[in-house]
Every structure is written in structure tokens, then in C-alpha cells.
Design a protein around this motif. Structure first.
Motif, PDB file in Angstrom:
ATOM      1  N   TYR A 498       0.862  -1.306  -0.105  1.00  0.00           N
ATOM      2  CA  TYR A 498       0.172   0.207  -0.003  1.00  0.00           C
ATOM      3  C   TYR A 498       0.970   0.991  -0.034  1.00  0.00           C
ATOM      4  CZ  TYR A 498       0.244  -0.161   4.945  1.00  0.00           C
ATOM      5  OH  TYR A 498       0.320  -0.408   6.197  1.00  0.00           O
ATOM      6  N   CYS A 500       3.850   3.198   1.603  1.00  0.00           N
ATOM      7  CA  CYS A 500       4.087   3.473   2.891  1.00  0.00           C
ATOM      8  C   CYS A 500       5.219   3.536   2.289  1.00  0.00           C
ATOM      9  CB  CYS A 500       3.463   1.840   4.062  1.00  0.00           C
ATOM     10  SG  CYS A 500       5.067   1.151   4.580  1.00  0.00           S
ATOM     11  N   MET A 501       6.294   3.149   1.920  1.00  0.00           N
ATOM     12  CA  MET A 501       7.496   3.928   1.723  1.00  0.00           C
ATOM     13  C   MET A 501       8.446   3.183   2.605  1.00  0.00           C
ATOM     14  SD  MET A 501       8.516   7.723  -0.022  1.00  0.00           S
ATOM     15  CE  MET A 501       9.301   7.072   0.264  1.00  0.00           C
ATOM     16  N   HIS A 525       9.746   0.873  -3.058  1.00  0.00           N
ATOM     17  CA  HIS A 525       8.477   0.532  -2.898  1.00  0.00           C
ATOM     18  C   HIS A 525       7.346   1.079  -4.720  1.00  0.00           C
ATOM     19  CE1 HIS A 525       9.360   5.443  -2.602  1.00  0.00           C
ATOM     20  NE2 HIS A 525       8.244   5.423  -3.014  1.00  0.00           N
TER      21      HIS A 525
HETATM   22  S1  SF4 Z   1       6.189  -3.117   0.270  1.00  0.00           S
HETATM   23 FE1  SF4 Z   1       7.171  -1.201   1.153  1.00  0.00          FE
HETATM   24  S2  SF4 Z   1       5.910   0.998   0.391  1.00  0.00           S
HETATM   25 FE2  SF4 Z   1       5.056  -1.345  -0.217  1.00  0.00          FE
HETATM   26  S3  SF4 Z   1       3.736  -1.818   1.990  1.00  0.00           S
HETATM   27 FE3  SF4 Z   1       5.624  -3.291   1.964  1.00  0.00          FE
HETATM   28  S4  SF4 Z   1       6.746  -1.371   3.005  1.00  0.00           S
HETATM   29 FE4  SF4 Z   1       4.863  -0.084   2.516  1.00  0.00          FE
END
Ligand code: SF4
Ligand code: HEC
Ligand code: SF4
Ligand code: SF4
Ligand code: SF4
Length: 591
Positions: A498, A500-501, A525
Motif C-alpha cells: 500500500y 507506505c515507503m 516501494h
Molecule cells: S512493500 Fe514497501 S511500500 Fe509496500 S507496503 Fe511494504 S513497506 Fe510499504
């Protein structure tokens, strides 16, 4: 006598083999640090270290490692229950058989006043221990040949270990089964213990043994009348009972005897019990003599390695002792495959079929390297590739039930290989080197040279350039690629992102640049997001893919349990496979 002579020969080979193996622990070497240390210095340091450990509080740690890790295999239990069960059954079954049956003269007889192998509970227990080993070997065969666990490789050494155990056990059970039915055996015993009995008594005894003890007689066949049996019972109680419980409690052997019943007389006449006796003892002797040279040597090496690892620390231990421990660790590997099942780059093996990618197989190459064997440039190259694809993620070390510090082994091997000057052609990340070289423990001058070689290797790595060039015209079937990722056990989680970075904030590569976007294109991300949107051009042109050093920090931090690093690995292996296809198609040379 033939038996004694072959026992002594086997024992002599065993002892020499053991001595030779211990000799190699102090003479073989891996890693740059080990190069300058003589064998004598290593023996000295080992003795010193042992004395110091014994007179310090570490003795408790040592005992803990011995009982919990080596004997009870606590680590293996957490990792894989079935494997643990297999190992426990074989180990305890075999040890108990060895002590109470093979060495009965030295263990069972002095320990139990009433001991006879043919009375209960001993006759039952021997069968039970045998059954434990047989079930254990059965599980081993099932795991290796039927379950087909990914990354569990089976080589000739594993096959030998399984085969020799199976032959020893099966011949033992068959031997006992054949003896139970054997009329010759019966006659010998009667000669010895019932010589004074008259004709009628002997008839009764024979009837009694045919009826209750599984003897197969050419003359006496049931049903017998009560008087004959009664007469036999009396003789039996006088002459035989003190040494013989009914063999039915030895379920396996008695079951075998029942199966052999129709042919028991023919087998007896053909001296099959004697032949089985030879097979059983020869198999035991061969197993004993070859033990130090086979993988079974881990019976000795693994406890030693587990205990050494429990008390040694990298910072405080003498380099001489680390050098010795590393060679010992190679012998401690049981080729169980746990490390490979856990390896973060194990998935790459599907794209690059180089066995040296799998940690359990790398150990084999390291053995050759440590022994100082001449390796062809091609062999060195494949070992190197495996070494450099490793991300130093520590997963293998944490999982290894033999307590091998695989991580340190890879560090040492990389130094050795870099010193030999074979920079890797297909490097997945320039950053891998810096972590992989464990700079803090190395002497400055030597590290500078190694890192220079590494840098040149990366810069000259044509493959990296080819893959980068390929990124935009990477004519991949859109749905084919997405379904490949979705089908991948490792990579299927990307759609949960989602954005979130968190992953990008955790990434050390991103942190390494002042303006990461400029160099890396997409950050982790963004790559997860782009994969979801099927923006393959963007994904494959991102420098991030090739700078990622596979440290798994992103994946660990992700609140959505997206396998970020695994997705990146899948993408890389897809790209590399395509790059190879393209280069091959253009040049006509298979790469
Ligand atoms: S992949 Fe990265 S951006 Fe995506 S939910 Fe996980 S931590 Fe957050
Ligand atoms: C002093 C103890 C002792 C006495 C008494 C004795 N046996 Fe045995 N017997 C043994 C042992 C020990 C073995 C197993 C030998 C071996 O492992 O080869 C055995 C083996 C046998 C076997 C082969 C089957 C097997 O389980 O290995 C038969 C049949 C047998 N005995 C019959 C008899 C009969 C019949 C008598 C009585 C007349 C008798 N024995 C008396 C100790 C004894
Ligand atoms: S450290 Fe290397 S060999 Fe071990 S699991 Fe990680 S990638 Fe695999
Ligand atoms: S290194 Fe450890 S985990 Fe890997 S195969 Fe050997 S014993 Fe098993
Ligand atoms: S594994 Fe994740 S955190 Fe580590 S370098 Fe690659 S993208 Fe960054």
C-alpha cells in the motif's frame, strides 16, 4: 579366524582414517588469515584454547551444546520435525545397537547379570532398536527420493550412507529371522545343552520348539499331542528356558521368520544363515572402516564443531583456531539441505543452474578449495559465481543444525578466491562486496587489493551492461510475466503493497545516495507499485534492481508482509534469463 582378522583390519583402517582426518583439520586451510599460520601453531593454539575453556565458566556452555544441540538436536527440531525424527531414530537406534549388541561383551554382559541376547527384555529391545533405525532410514529415503524437497540434493555420499545403514539393518533382521527357523542351529544347541536327554525327551523338545519357538524341523510337524508337548516342556525348562524367551517379542525378526517359514528348510540346507552372518558382519566392518572417509564422519565432527562454535567468538578467538574450526566445519556438514531450503538466493538456482549457489553444495567446493586441489578456471568460476550471488543474509548460519558458521566460511572463501584473481562476471550488486569482505576484520593493505579487484570486476561486468540495455525493449509477455511472479512462492505478495515507503526508508542502498532517485530510477516501494501496475519498462530499467544487495531489510520492515527483496530477486532472475537468451541469439554463443 576370518572374523577376528577382518575386525582388526577394519579397526586399523578406521583408526588411521580418524587420525588422518584430524591431521587435515590442522593442515587444510581456507581464507587469507589462515594462509600464514603453520600447522604446529594451530595445534598449539587449539590445545591452549581447550585448556582455557575447560578452566573457565564456559564448561557449562560446552555441555549444553553437546547435550541440547548435538545429542537432542534441538535446532533441527525447530527447523524440520520430520528430519529431526529421522535423525533421532537413526542416531539413538544405532547407538543403542552398537553399545548393547555389537559391543555386548563390554557393555551388556558386565552391566546385566542375567544378560543373554535371547531372553527378554534383551531380545525385544534389540529388535526395537533395529526397527528404530529401519524406520529412520525409511524416512530418509522418503525425504530424499519421494518428497523431492526443493533444494535438497542427493549425492553419492548420501546414497552410500543410506545404503550401508540399510544393508547392516536388513541383513541383521534377516539373519535373526533365519536363525529362529534354522534346524541346524536347533541341533547344535541340543547337542550342547540337552545331550543327556533320551530319544522320547528329544522328540518332545523338538515338538515344543516347533510349536512355540518357530523352529522349522524336517521331521516334526504339528499338531502334536499334549503328552509330547508336556514332556518337551519339562526338558525345555531344564535345559533351555534360562537362556530363551519366546522369540515372538522380537516382532520384526519373528515376522521375518514367519515369512521365511515355507523355505526355511531349503535356506538352512543352503547355509543361508551362515551367509547372512557373513553379509551382516562384513557390512558392519566396511561401514566401520570407511566411516572416517564418508559423510558418517559427521558423528564425530558435528559435536566437535557445535561445541567449538558455542564457545568461540570471532573477536576474541585466535585466528589460528578460527582457521582450524573452519576446516572442521566442512566435515561437520551432514548435507541435510536445511541451509539451501532457507537460502535467500536459492531461487536464483532455477535461472542459473549452478550448484554452488546452494550453500549445502558450496560446502563441497570449499572442501576441494581447502584441500588445495587444482581447480580448473571453469570450476573456479562456478564457485565464484555461487559465492558472489550469496547476499550474506545469515539465514543459512541461523538454520544449520550442525551449528556451522557458514557466514564466516563464505567470507573466508571470498578472500581466497579474490586473492586468486577471478572477478565475477555476473555480479548482482556492487554493494555485496563491501559487506561480503567483512572489512573490519581484515588487514588494510590486503583489503585494498581485494576491493580493487572486486571493483574492476564490477566495472568490466559486461553482463550488467547488457541487462541494463535490455530493460526497455525487454519484450516480455505481459501476462506471462505477471503470472510468473504470482506463481512464485517467494514473490507472489507484491499486490499487498500500500505504498507506505517503509521499505525504501529501510534500504541501505537508497540511503547510500544523496539523490537516490537519480541513480536508482525507482526505489523499492515504487518497484512494488510498478509491478502491480505491470509497468515492466520502468521496473526493468530501474538501477535499484541491480544495486540491491539483497539484505532483506526492506522485507523485514514491511507492514504488509510484502516479500520485497524476494520480488526483486525474481525480477532479476527473469531479466538475467532474458539477457542470456538475447546474447545467445545475437552471438550464437551459449552464455
Ligand atoms: S512493500 Fe514497501 S511500500 Fe509496500 S507496503 Fe511494504 S513497506 Fe510499504
Ligand atoms: C547358556 C544359554 C543358552 C542355553 C542354555 C540354550 N541356548 Fe539356545 N541360544 C543361546 C544364544 C546366546 C543364542 C544366540 C546365538 C547367536 O546369536 O548366534 C542361542 C540361539 C539358539 C537358536 C537359534 C535362534 C536364535 O534365536 O538365535 C536356537 C534354535 C536355540 N538357541 C535353541 C536352544 C535349545 C533348544 C536349547 C535347549 C536345549 C537352548 N537353545 C539352550 C543361548 C542358550
Ligand atoms: S548467507 Fe548466502 S548462502 Fe547463506 S542463506 Fe544467505 S544468501 Fe544463502
Ligand atoms: S551446512 Fe548445515 S544446514 Fe547446510 S547442509 Fe550442511 S549441515 Fe545442513
Ligand atoms: S534487499 Fe531491500 S533493503 Fe536491502 S538493498 Fe535490496 S531493496 Fe534495499
Amino acid at each position: 579366524m576370518f572374523y577376528r582378522a577382518s575386525l582388526y583390519v577394519a579397526l586399523a583402517i578406521f583408526a588411521l582414517g580418524l587420525a588422518y582426518k584430524v591431521f587435515t583439520w590442522f593442515t587444510y586451510r581456507i581464507g587469507a588469515d589462515a594462509a600464514g599460520i603453520s600447522a604446529a601453531a594451530r595445534v598449539g593454539a587449539a590445545l591452549q584454547g581447550m585448556v582455557r575453556t575447560l578452566f573457565s565458566g564456559k564448561i557449562v556452555t560446552l555441555l549444553r551444546a553437546f547435550f541440547l544441540d548435538a545429542i537432542l538436536q534441538v535446532k533441527a527440531y525447530r527447523e524440520d520435525r520430520l528430519r529431526w525424527l529421522m535423525h533421532t531414530l537413526i542416531f539413538f537406534g544405532f547407538m543403542l545397537l552398537l553399545l548393547f549388541h555389537a559391543l555386548e561383551k563390554y557393555v551388556s554382559v558386565p552391566l546385566f547379570a542375567e544378560y543373554q541376547p535371547t531372553v527378554n527384555p534383551f531380545i525385544f529391545l534389540r529388535d526395537l532398536f533395529g526397527a528404530m533405525v529401519i524406520v529412520g532410514v525409511g524416512i530418509a529415503i522418503y525425504r530424499r527420493f519421494f518428497l523431492k524437497l526443493s533444494h535438497l540434493r542427493t549425492n553419492s555420499q548420501d546414497q552410500y550412507a543410506i545404503a550401508i545403514l540399510a544393508v547392516i539393518m536388513l541383513s541383521g533382521i534377516l539373519l535373526h529371522g533365519a536363525k529362529i527357523g534354522s534346524y541346524t542351529r536347533y541341533e547344535e544347541m541340543v547337542q550342547e545343552y540337552a545331550m543327556n536327554a533320551d530319544e522320547e525327551d528329544l522328540k518332545g523338545l523338538e515338538a515344543y520348539w516347533v510349536e512355540y519357538y518357530g523352529t522349522v524341523s524336517p521331521k516334526a510337524k504339528g499338531p502334536f499331542d499334549a503328552a509330547t508337548i508336556e514332556r518337551g516342556k519339562l526338558i525345555h525348562e531344564m535345559s533351555c528356558l534360562q537362556c530363551h524367551s519366546r522369540p515372538q517379542s522380537a516382532v520384526l525378526s519373528y515376522g521375518t521368520a514367519l515369512l521365511m517359514r515355507p523355505v526355511a528348510l531349503a535356506l538352512d540346507r543352503a547355509h543361508v544363515p551362515t551367509i547372512l552372518w557373513y553379509v551382516h558382519f562384513l557390512a558392519c566392518f566396511i561401514g566401520l572402516a570407511y566411516l572416517p572417509f564418508s559423510r558418517m564422519f559427521h558423528i564425530f565432527a558435528t559435536p566437535v564443531s557445535l561445541m567449538a562454535n558455542a564457545v568461540m567468538e570471532k573477536k576474541t578467538s585466535a585466528p589460528a583456531n578460527i582457521a582450524t574450526r573452519q576446516v572442521m566445519e566442512l566435515d561437520a556438514c551432514t548435507h541435510c539441505g536445511t541451509c539451501s531450503a532457507r537460502c535467500s538466493v536459492g531461487v536464483v538456482f532455477e535461472t542459473i543452474p549452478n550448484l554452488n549457489i546452494l550453500p549445502s553444495e558450496k560446502i563441497g567446493s570449499l572442501k576441494a578449495l581447502a584441500a588445495g586441489k587444482e581447480l580448473s578456471p571453469q570450476q573456479l568460476k562456478t564457485i565464484l559465481q555461487g559465492m558472489y550471488l550469496c547476499t550474506n543474509c545469515y539465514r543459512c548460519t541461523v538454520a544449520c543444525p550442525s551449528g556451522i558458521n557458514l557466514q564466516d566460511l563464505w567470507f573466508s572463501a571470498r578472500e581466497t578466491l579474490l586473492a586468486r584473481g577471478y572477478p565475477e562476471f555476473l555480479v548482482l550488486s556492487p554493494f555485496s562486496y563491501y559487506r561480503g569482505l567483512a572489512t573490519e576484520g581484515l588487514n588494510g593493505a590486503r583489503y585494498a587489493k581485494a576491493s580493487e579487484i572486486a571493483r574492476d570486476g564490477i566495472l568490466a561486468g559486461v553482463n550488467v551492461a547488457v541487462v541494463r540495455d535490455l530493460s526497455s525493449p525487454l519484450a516480455l509477455g505481459d501476462s506471462a510475466l505477471k503470472s510468473k511472479l504470482e506463481a512464485s512462492f517467494q514473490a507472489q505478495t507484491f499486490s499487498q503493497c500500500y505504498r507506505c515507503m517503509t521499505c525504501s526508508n529501510a534500504c541501505p542502498v537508497v540511503r547510500n545516495y544523496r539523490t537516490p532517485q537519480a541513480t536508482l530510477g525507482l526505489l523499492p516501494h515504487q518497484i512494488m507499485h510498478a509491478v502491480g501496475l505491470r509497468l515492466w519498462d520502468l521496473v526493468f530499467s530501474a538501477g535499484m534492481l541491480w544495486d540491491c544487495l539483497g539484505c532483506y531489510q526492506c522485507q523485514e520492515q514491511c507492514p504488509q508482509s510484502v516479500h520485497v527483496a524476494d520480488v526483486l530477486y525474481e525480477l532479476k532472475s527473469v531479466a538475467i534469463a532474458r539477457a542470456r537468451e538475447k546474447v545467445s541469439a545475437e552471438t550464437g554463443v551459449k552464455v
